[in-house]
Design a protein around this motif. Structure first.
Motif, mmCIF file in Angstrom:
data_model
loop_
_atom_site.group_PDB
_atom_site.id
_atom_site.type_symbol
_atom_site.label_atom_id
_atom_site.label_comp_id
_atom_site.label_asym_id
_atom_site.label_seq_id
_atom_site.Cartn_x
_atom_site.Cartn_y
_atom_site.Cartn_z
ATOM 1 N N GLU A 148 -28.542 34.801 -42.506
ATOM 2 C CA GLU A 148 -29.575 34.213 -43.302
ATOM 3 C C GLU A 148 -29.016 34.054 -44.737
ATOM 4 O OE1 GLU A 148 -32.869 36.699 -43.365
ATOM 5 O OE2 GLU A 148 -33.802 35.941 -41.349
ATOM 6 N N VAL A 149 -28.207 34.775 -45.086
ATOM 7 C CA VAL A 149 -27.390 34.758 -46.518
ATOM 8 C C VAL A 149 -25.915 33.816 -46.253
ATOM 9 C CG1 VAL A 149 -28.644 36.640 -47.326
ATOM 10 C CG2 VAL A 149 -26.341 37.087 -46.446
ATOM 11 N N ILE B 106 -25.036 46.867 -44.716
ATOM 12 C CA ILE B 106 -23.849 45.754 -45.068
ATOM 13 C C ILE B 106 -24.172 44.553 -45.616
ATOM 14 C CG2 ILE B 106 -24.124 44.758 -42.777
ATOM 15 C CD1 ILE B 106 -20.795 45.644 -44.183
ATOM 16 N N THR B 107 -25.569 43.823 -45.271
ATOM 17 C CA THR B 107 -25.608 42.751 -46.329
ATOM 18 C C THR B 107 -25.798 42.772 -47.569
ATOM 19 O OG1 THR B 107 -26.838 41.763 -44.010
ATOM 20 C CG2 THR B 107 -27.419 40.595 -46.226
ATOM 21 N N LYS B 108 -26.217 43.969 -47.965
ATOM 22 C CA LYS B 108 -26.545 44.253 -49.322
ATOM 23 C C LYS B 108 -25.150 44.502 -49.956
ATOM 24 C CE LYS B 108 -29.207 46.973 -52.868
ATOM 25 N NZ LYS B 108 -30.189 48.025 -52.828
ATOM 26 N N PHE B 109 -24.320 45.119 -49.286
ATOM 27 C CA PHE B 109 -22.938 45.764 -49.808
ATOM 28 C C PHE B 109 -22.015 44.275 -49.920
ATOM 29 C CE2 PHE B 109 -18.566 46.519 -48.817
ATOM 30 C CZ PHE B 109 -18.333 47.410 -49.671
ATOM 31 N N ILE C 3 -26.723 40.900 -37.693
ATOM 32 C CA ILE C 3 -26.326 39.584 -37.461
ATOM 33 C C ILE C 3 -27.307 38.471 -38.052
ATOM 34 C CG2 ILE C 3 -25.830 37.716 -35.567
ATOM 35 C CD1 ILE C 3 -24.451 39.898 -34.012
ATOM 36 N N ARG C 4 -28.532 38.740 -37.972
ATOM 37 C CA ARG C 4 -29.709 37.720 -38.354
ATOM 38 C C ARG C 4 -29.582 37.721 -39.888
ATOM 39 N NH1 ARG C 4 -34.673 40.512 -37.802
ATOM 40 N NH2 ARG C 4 -33.790 41.495 -39.586
ATOM 41 N N ASP C 5 -29.467 39.098 -40.468
ATOM 42 C CA ASP C 5 -29.424 39.091 -42.025
ATOM 43 C C ASP C 5 -28.106 38.391 -42.573
ATOM 44 O OD1 ASP C 5 -31.697 40.525 -41.625
ATOM 45 O OD2 ASP C 5 -30.977 42.383 -41.965
#
Length: 331
Positions: free
Chosen positions: A219-220, A159-162, A214-216
């Motif tokens: 962070e962004v 999800i973060t990369k997406f 959630i952490r990732d």
């Protein structure tokens, strides 16, 4: 409950993610129904090409177009869109490069697959861009076409990369339409009008992936919504019975007497042994759920709990889950 009573007043893009097997698509559909209740218009977007939304709402496979799939409680409509990457890329080419004819030729030659393979970040920009366009779209009178948009997003591990499409396209383009498009998408994704919700179950791996996700995202700098605990198994035994089952101290004679009292005289001992094993398994699951609940309490975000539906998931069950979300202030 009015919209002003919800945890997400002002949020127009609800991104729903979760580890595979946690019921992410089901929760996204229930959230869309909950948000549409009371006369609102909500779009439910699928980006993974699985036609999971059509299965949930018991309708034919969705075309690449917005189609009404349900009427929400107290009025309101849920529309659905299954984004086809190829069609969305052709739209993108026409919009920014006026290349639709060439785009169709590219499709026949397999260039679309080639582009999305060597530049997967572009694929994510196209998918998130189509969704963010739906969030921004307005009627002629200036009102928004949709009161809210719910995205059934990729699993937690991606999800973060997406969502962080700026990073994804940084190696593809520094200026030009691709860059501008990514910047527009990020304005929506990073805004207070967006919330990323995590679906989990009270098991070790889904809870850990939720905490990591959630952490990732934090962070962004992407906006965290709530944690939705799906398919919770409620305890069916009192505390003393749970403790006895967990420690193996159940009174077998009492269980046998109960089995016989129920009219199951034949092979009562074997039936009692099976019941004791079931009780021990239930006690272990209950203890696991409590432990994982304690871990989730360390996350400073709203938490919602959805029950395990004993009759399985069908359209009626979807409305039940939507009602549970509304009752807890999620919509």
């Amino acid at each position: 409950m009015s919209a002003r009573d919800t945890d997400w007043d002002g949020v127009r893009l609800h991104v729903v993610t979760g580890k595979g097997g946690t019921g992410k698509t089901t929760v996204a559909a229930a959230l869309a129904l909950a948000l549409a209740a009371g006369g609102r218009k909500v779009l439910l977007v699928e980006v993974e090409g699985r036609q999971g939304i059509a299965q949930l709402f018991d309708c034919p496979p969705l075309p690449y177009g917005e189609r009404r799939v349900a009427v929400a409680p107290d009025g309101g409509d849920v529309y659905a869109l299954a984004i086809d990457t190829e069609e969305a890329l052709l739209e993108y080419l026409e919009m920014f490069y006026n290349l639709k004819r060439a785009g169709k030729a590219m499709t026949r030659l397999g260039v679309v697959d080639f582009v999305t393979t060597i530049a997967p970040g572009l694929r994510d920009v196209i998918l998130t861009g189509k969704t963010s366009e739906s969030v921004r779209r307005k009627n002629k009178d200036g009102s928004f076409v949709y009161d809210a948009v719910v995205m059934d997003a990729p699993p937690t591990g991606r999800i973060t990369k997406f969502l962080n499409v700026n990073d994804e396209v940084s190696g593809l383009a520094k200026v030009g339409p691709v860059r501008n498009h990514a910047d527009t998408v990020m304005k929506v994704v990073r805004s207070p009008e967006t919330a990323v919700h995590f679906v989990t179950m009270l098991e070790e791996m889904p809870v850990q992936e939720t905490m990591d996700g959630i952490r990732d995202l934090t962070e962004v700098g992407l906006p965290i919504g709530g944690v939705i605990v799906n398919m919770e198994h409620p305890p069916v035994l009192p505390e003393d019975a749970l403790a006895a089952a967990a420690s193996g101290d159940l009174d077998m004679d009492e269980i046998i007497r109960g089995v016989k009292a129920a009219g199951l005289e034949h092979d009562a001992e074997s039936i009692a042994a099976v019941l004791a094993a079931e009780a021990a398994d239930h006690a272990r699951r209950t203890a696991l759920q409590r432990r994982e609940k304690e871990r989730l309490e360390s996350i400073d975000r709203p938490r919602y709990t959805l029950p395990l539906l004993s009759d399985g998931m069908d359209l009626a069950g979807l409305y039940d889950l939507a009602a549970a979300l509304r009752a807890q202030g999620a919509a």
